[in-house]
Design a protein around this motif. Sequence first.
Motif, PDB file in Angstrom:
ATOM      1  N   ILE A  45       0.854  -1.205   0.000  1.00  0.00           N
ATOM      2  CA  ILE A  45       0.000   0.000   0.000  1.00  0.00           C
ATOM      3  C   ILE A  45       0.887   1.251   0.000  1.00  0.00           C
ATOM      4  O   ILE A  45       0.630   2.210  -0.729  1.00  0.00           O
ATOM      5  N   ALA A  46       1.959   1.210   0.816  1.00  0.00           N
ATOM      6  CA  ALA A  46       2.864   2.374   0.883  1.00  0.00           C
ATOM      7  C   ALA A  46       3.434   2.673  -0.502  1.00  0.00           C
ATOM      8  O   ALA A  46       3.484   3.828  -0.936  1.00  0.00           O
ATOM      9  N   ASN A  47       3.833   1.634  -1.212  1.00  0.00           N
ATOM     10  CA  ASN A  47       4.376   1.830  -2.570  1.00  0.00           C
ATOM     11  C   ASN A  47       3.335   2.434  -3.486  1.00  0.00           C
ATOM     12  O   ASN A  47       3.604   3.381  -4.209  1.00  0.00           O
ATOM     13  N   ASP A  48       2.140   1.855  -3.455  1.00  0.00           N
ATOM     14  CA  ASP A  48       1.070   2.359  -4.325  1.00  0.00           C
ATOM     15  C   ASP A  48       0.761   3.826  -4.035  1.00  0.00           C
ATOM     16  O   ASP A  48       0.339   4.567  -4.912  1.00  0.00           O
ATOM     17  N   LEU A  49       0.953   4.207  -2.773  1.00  0.00           N
ATOM     18  CA  LEU A  49       0.631   5.600  -2.393  1.00  0.00           C
ATOM     19  C   LEU A  49       1.873   6.499  -2.438  1.00  0.00           C
ATOM     20  O   LEU A  49       1.827   7.643  -1.992  1.00  0.00           O
ATOM     21  N   ARG A  50       2.981   5.956  -2.926  1.00  0.00           N
ATOM     22  CA  ARG A  50       4.257   6.688  -3.039  1.00  0.00           C
ATOM     23  C   ARG A  50       4.667   7.313  -1.696  1.00  0.00           C
ATOM     24  O   ARG A  50       5.070   8.470  -1.609  1.00  0.00           O
ATOM     25  N   LEU A  51       4.556   6.530  -0.643  1.00  0.00           N
ATOM     26  CA  LEU A  51       4.921   7.025   0.692  1.00  0.00           C
ATOM     27  C   LEU A  51       6.420   6.856   0.900  1.00  0.00           C
ATOM     28  O   LEU A  51       6.951   5.759   0.754  1.00  0.00           O
TER      29      LEU A  51
END
Length: 450
Positions: A77-83
């Motif tokens: 999820i972090a990757n998908d949200l560019r966190l």
Amino acid sequence: MSPSRNVLKFGGTSMADAQAMLRSAQICLDHHAYLVVVSATSGTTNQLLEIASQAEQGQRDRTHGLVDQIKNKHRLIANDLRLSENGPASLETLFGELATLAEGILLMREASSRARDRLAALGERMSSLLFRQALSLTAQNQKVQLLDVRSVMRTDDNFGQARPITEKIRELCAQHLPAMNDSTIYVTQGFIGETEDGFTTTLGRGGSDYSAALLAEGIEASVLEIWTDVTGIATTDPRLCPKARSIPEITFKEAAELAVFGAKVLHPTTLAPAMRARIPVFVGSSYEPKAKGTWIRWQTQDAPLVRAMALRKNQGLITLSTPKMLNQYGFLYEIFKIFNQHQVSVDAITTSEISVAMTVDASVLINKNLARDLSELCEVKIEQDLTLISMIGNNINHTAGLALSIFGALGNINVRMICQGASIHNFCFLVQGNQGEEALRRLHKAFLEN
Ligand code: ADP
Ligand code: ASP
Ligand code: MG
């Protein structure tokens, strides 16, 4: 500057992945959120508690496997949200805490309730971090700030089922959530709190609804919106009865009965703070935000005899009998003193001249001391594996012929105990555990599908 003090709560399925988070973030903007309360991502609390159990049993590989699953799910999820991954409040720091707690339990082969709460709280701490990012991406011109709810959600130290200290919460809300002077949106965690001594607690499973209501009360919110995976409160659980339909409006009293008597859509204690603070509550689906949903209000346009029904599984029935009860006072007092000592709550109760019968959650019967103490006063009979069915509506205890129609609809299903009269909104009875769902479907068909 927005005049609203809207509190929005999103459950686990609304946090399931980046797409669900972005959809929920858009709802926050469309509904002028001031404070957003989030649950852990779907399934994570179960996994965290499973880590505690596996580690306690010394199951090293299974423990590590679960830790990895949680990390992978959140990293995705972090990757998908560019966190980005820096900072003391980063996801990697929380993963470090997760690994340390799991190792600690593996080493000690013991998971205290305090350790379990610290572990379980990681779910909401991780999801809120991710959701802050989802909201920042969506709300480009608005400031989004993460609030550690433990700075405001003061509770006692009853780990696993902590009780909130409402006056303190109000005070702390005033300190940490200022009366609005800009358009900052705050994102915080449901489910978790902290004791006066700084230990992390949890409010009980499904407790994020309760958190949101307590915070709404704490900031005197204009509205509390509960966003979940169904389009509002339905006439019964749609998973049990596909013909269940959403209810546009329901009163606080009816909704509270429904929640306490088993409708999982709201945590049983959610409505108490909203009622105290007279805050209207909305329940809607984050998957279909345009669907009508349900409004919970003090008054509704109509007051049907039967509005909804719920079912509560795993009930025990305790029947206490003694001839001493006949024309005597003080007996019920003695009984309830024992329930009080064991901190057991009774849901439905009926009495006769020489006996009293009451339902409790079967889990409380695991502790044999309650039955032992009661048997010093009277004869005790315990039946298990029962289901409590509740019909919720209006004037339901005064309507002639209702019981007859209920029994007619139930047909050959045997009723064990009936409890009617105490509330004008609730008529409930017990059936054998394996007949509960069928009983509910028959009644739904007879009363709510026309
Ligand atoms: P969340 O994770 O958003 O808190 P929950 O799973 O706790 O969601 O609650 C939503 C679920 O409650 C629904 O998926 C539904 O199966 C169940 N439910 C039980 N009774 C009702 C009801 N009367 N109306 C709507 N949903 C209900
Ligand atoms: N995450 C917690 C649970 O699964 C609280 C909640 O979702 O309301 O019980
Ligand atoms: Mg829930």
